[in-house]
Design a protein around this motif. Structure first.
Motif, short mmCIF file in Angstrom:
data_model
loop_
_atom_site.label_atom_id
_atom_site.label_comp_id
_atom_site.label_asym_id
_atom_site.label_seq_id
_atom_site.Cartn_x
_atom_site.Cartn_y
_atom_site.Cartn_z
N VAL A 158 21.00 -110.55 78.33
CA VAL A 158 19.77 -109.56 77.62
C VAL A 158 20.25 -109.31 76.33
O VAL A 158 21.20 -108.81 76.09
N THR A 159 19.44 -109.89 75.31
CA THR A 159 19.65 -109.71 74.24
C THR A 159 18.79 -108.71 73.40
O THR A 159 18.26 -108.13 74.15
N VAL A 160 19.12 -108.38 72.22
CA VAL A 160 18.39 -107.31 71.49
C VAL A 160 16.88 -107.92 71.47
O VAL A 160 15.97 -106.86 71.72
N ASP A 161 16.74 -108.93 71.20
CA ASP A 161 15.12 -109.46 71.16
C ASP A 161 14.54 -109.07 72.55
O ASP A 161 13.49 -108.75 72.69
N ASP A 162 15.27 -109.45 73.72
CA ASP A 162 14.65 -109.07 74.97
C ASP A 162 14.43 -107.58 75.35
O ASP A 162 13.25 -107.24 75.82
N LEU A 163 15.19 -106.84 74.74
CA LEU A 163 15.14 -105.45 74.69
C LEU A 163 13.91 -105.01 74.11
O LEU A 163 13.24 -104.30 74.51
N GLU A 164 13.80 -105.67 72.80
CA GLU A 164 12.45 -105.07 71.90
C GLU A 164 11.55 -105.70 72.67
O GLU A 164 10.32 -104.78 72.53
N ARG A 165 11.41 -106.81 73.36
CA ARG A 165 10.04 -107.23 73.80
C ARG A 165 9.85 -106.31 75.26
O ARG A 165 8.56 -105.75 75.44
N PHE A 166 10.94 -105.91 76.00
CA PHE A 166 10.60 -105.05 77.09
C PHE A 166 10.07 -103.51 76.66
O PHE A 166 9.09 -102.97 77.35
N ALA A 167 10.76 -103.14 75.25
CA ALA A 167 10.16 -101.94 74.74
C ALA A 167 8.72 -101.86 74.40
O ALA A 167 8.08 -101.11 74.63
N GLU A 168 8.40 -103.20 73.81
CA GLU A 168 6.80 -103.13 73.30
C GLU A 168 5.83 -103.36 74.52
O GLU A 168 5.00 -102.86 74.48
N GLU A 169 6.33 -103.99 75.43
CA GLU A 169 5.50 -104.03 76.83
C GLU A 169 5.22 -102.95 77.51
O GLU A 169 4.43 -102.69 78.09
N ALA A 170 6.47 -101.86 77.38
CA ALA A 170 6.20 -100.46 78.01
C ALA A 170 5.46 -99.50 76.93
O ALA A 170 5.37 -98.51 77.29
N ASP A 171 4.98 -100.11 75.74
CA ASP A 171 4.26 -99.44 74.83
C ASP A 171 5.08 -98.08 74.42
O ASP A 171 4.53 -96.95 73.95
N ILE A 172 6.40 -98.18 73.90
CA ILE A 172 7.21 -97.20 73.41
C ILE A 172 6.89 -97.23 71.86
O ILE A 172 6.77 -98.22 71.39
N ASP A 173 6.62 -95.92 71.55
CA ASP A 173 6.51 -95.65 70.17
C ASP A 173 7.58 -96.14 69.37
O ASP A 173 8.89 -95.98 69.78
N ARG A 174 7.34 -96.55 68.16
CA ARG A 174 8.59 -96.95 67.27
C ARG A 174 8.41 -96.41 65.85
O ARG A 174 7.33 -96.31 65.35
N GLN A 175 9.21 -95.95 65.33
CA GLN A 175 9.32 -95.88 63.72
C GLN A 175 9.08 -96.79 63.00
O GLN A 175 9.38 -97.83 63.24
N SER A 176 8.43 -96.18 61.76
CA SER A 176 8.40 -97.38 60.70
C SER A 176 9.53 -97.93 60.32
O SER A 176 10.75 -97.15 60.37
#
Length: 346
Positions: free
Chosen positions: A322-340
Motif C-alpha cells: 500500500v503506497t502513499v498514492d494508493d492511500l490518496e486514491r482511497f481518500a479521494e474515493e471516500a470524499d475526504i476533504d483536503r486542505q489546499s
C-alpha cells in the motif's frame, strides 16, 4: 566514523590488493591492518604495504593442520613463533590468530597461545572460524585464554548459526578488548558479526561509549550494500528497511503515542541515522491511517478513517504494497476533504 582498526586486506594476494591496502594505510587516521599467513612472503608484503598492524594466522585444529596445511602441531607452533618475532622486530603491532580455535584441542590451543605470548605478540585474536561456538562456551574459552596471556584479546565470530554478534559480545564480557566485525555482516559463508549490531549493542545495551559516530551507521550500510552489490535484507537488525518500520495497528498506535512502547528505547532511528516509518498493509490500524492522511493534508472524520482503513487492509491482504498514492486514491474515493496545497505548506 571513528572505527579503531581497518583490516584492509591480504597484501600478498595480488598486486591490486597490495596497492589497495597501501592506499588505505596512507589515507586514513585509523590503524590499518594487513593480513598474513605464517609465511615470510606474506609478512614481507604486509610490512611493505605500510600498515601499522600485521595480523598473522595459522590453523590450530587437527583437521585443518592435517588436511589443509599438511603439517604437524610442532611445525605450527614453530611457524607461529617465528612469524610473531619477525613482525615485532619490524616495529609494528602484531596480532596472532590460532585459526579454527573453537575446534582446536584446548590444551594445544593454550600451548600455542603461551608460545606466541612469550614471542611478544601484542594481540591474540580468537576466531570462531566455522561458526560453531555458542555464547556460553565462547565466553568460557575467552576467560581461559585471558588467564594464559598478557596480550590483549580480540574476537572474530562467524554467523553460520546466527550467533556471531552474540558470540562477539560474550567475548567482550569475558575480557576481550576488541571484536572484529563487518558492515552488513558480509564475510565468508553466512558472514561475520555485524558492525552495526555489535556497535549499537555495546552503545545501547551495555551503555558503553565505543567512540563510533553511530549517526552514520545507516549511511555506511547503504554505501557498502551499493559497492558490494549485496542487498541488505529488509529485516536486517539496525539497518534494514523494516528495522524502525511499524505496520501492526497495536504497534503503530503505541509508537504514535510514545516511540518507546514498541521500539527498544535505548536505540532510536536517529541514533543510527535512520528514520521511523509507519507502513501500511493488512495489519494497519486506524491510528496509522489517520496519521498518514493528516500528513498528506486530508481532514478525515472518524467514519472516513475507518472506511479507508478497511480499504488498506483489503488491499494489503492481497499481498500488495500500500503506497502513499494508493492511500490518496482511497481518500479521494471516500470524499475526504483536503486542505489546499498552500495550507499544507504553511
Amino acid at each position: 566514523m571513528g572505527t579503531h582498526v581497518i583490516e584492509a586486506g591480504f597484501p600478498v594476494n595480488s598486486d591490486a590488493e597490495f596497492e589497495a591496502v597501501r592506499d588505505i594505510a596512507s589515507a586514513t587516521s585509523s590503524t590499518t591492518c594487513g593480513l598474513a599467513r605464517v609465511v615470510d612472503g606474506d609478512i614481507e608484503a604486509a610490512l611493505d604495504s605500510g600498515v601499522e598492524m600485521v595480523h598473522t594466522f595459522v590453523s590450530t585444529s587437527d583437521v585443518q593442520i592435517e588436511d589443509s596445511m599438511h603439517a604437524t602441531r610442532e611445525e605450527v607452533v614453530q611457524r607461529a613463533v617465528e612469524s610473531v618475532e619477525r613482525i615485532t622486530e619490524a616495529g609494528v603491532t602484531c596480532m596472532f590468530s590460532p585459526m579454527d580455535a573453537t575446534r582446536t584441542d584446548e590444551e594445544y590451543l593454550l600451548e600455542v597461545i603461551e608460545a606466541v605470548t612469550e614471542a611478544g605478540t601484542d594481540w591474540i585474536n580468537v576466531p570462531d572460524t566455522c561458526g560453531v561456538a555458542t555464547p556460553g562456551r565462547f565466553r568460557a574459552m575467552i576467560e581461559k585464554i585471558c588467564a594464559h596471556t598478557d596480550a590483549r584479546v580480540d574476537v572474530h565470530a562467524h554467523d553460520d548459526f546466527g550467533l556471531a554478534t552474540a558470540n562477539a559480545l560474550a567475548g567482550i564480557e569475558a575480557g576481550a578488548a576488541q571484536a572484529q566485525v563487518s558492515v552488513n555482516s558480509i564475510g565468508e559463508r553466512a558472514g561475520n558479526a555485524a558492525y552495526e549490531e555489535y556497535v549499537m549493542a555495546v552503545e545501547s545495551l551495555y551503555q558503553c561509549d565505543t567512540g563510533i559516530d553511530t549517526t552514520r551507521i545507516a549511511e555506511l550500510s547503504e554505501i557498502v550494500a551499493e559497492k558490494s552489490g549485496m542487498d541488505t535484507p529488509g529485516n536486517k537488525p539496525v539497518v534494514g528497511d523494516n528495522a524502525f518500520s511499524h505496520e501492526s495497528g497495536i504497534h503503530a498506535a503505541g509508537v504514535i503515542e510514545n516511540s518507546d512502547t514498541f521500539e527498544p528505547g535505548v536505540m532510536t532511528p536517529e541514533m543510527v541515522g535512520a528514520k521511523r516509518r509507519l507502513v501500511m498493509g493488512k495489519h494497519t490500524g486506524t491510528h496509522s491511517v489517520r496519521e498518514r492522511l493528516v500528513e498528506r493534508g486530508f481532514e478525515p472524520t472518524d467514519e472516513q478513517v475507518r472506511a479507508v482503513t478497511r480499504r488498506v487492509k483489503d488491499y494489503g491482504a492481497e499481498k500488495r504494497r500500500v503506497t502513499v498514492d494508493d492511500l490518496e486514491r482511497f481518500a479521494e474515493e471516500a470524499d475526504i476533504d483536503r486542505q489546499s496545497q498552500e495550507e499544507v505548506r504553511v
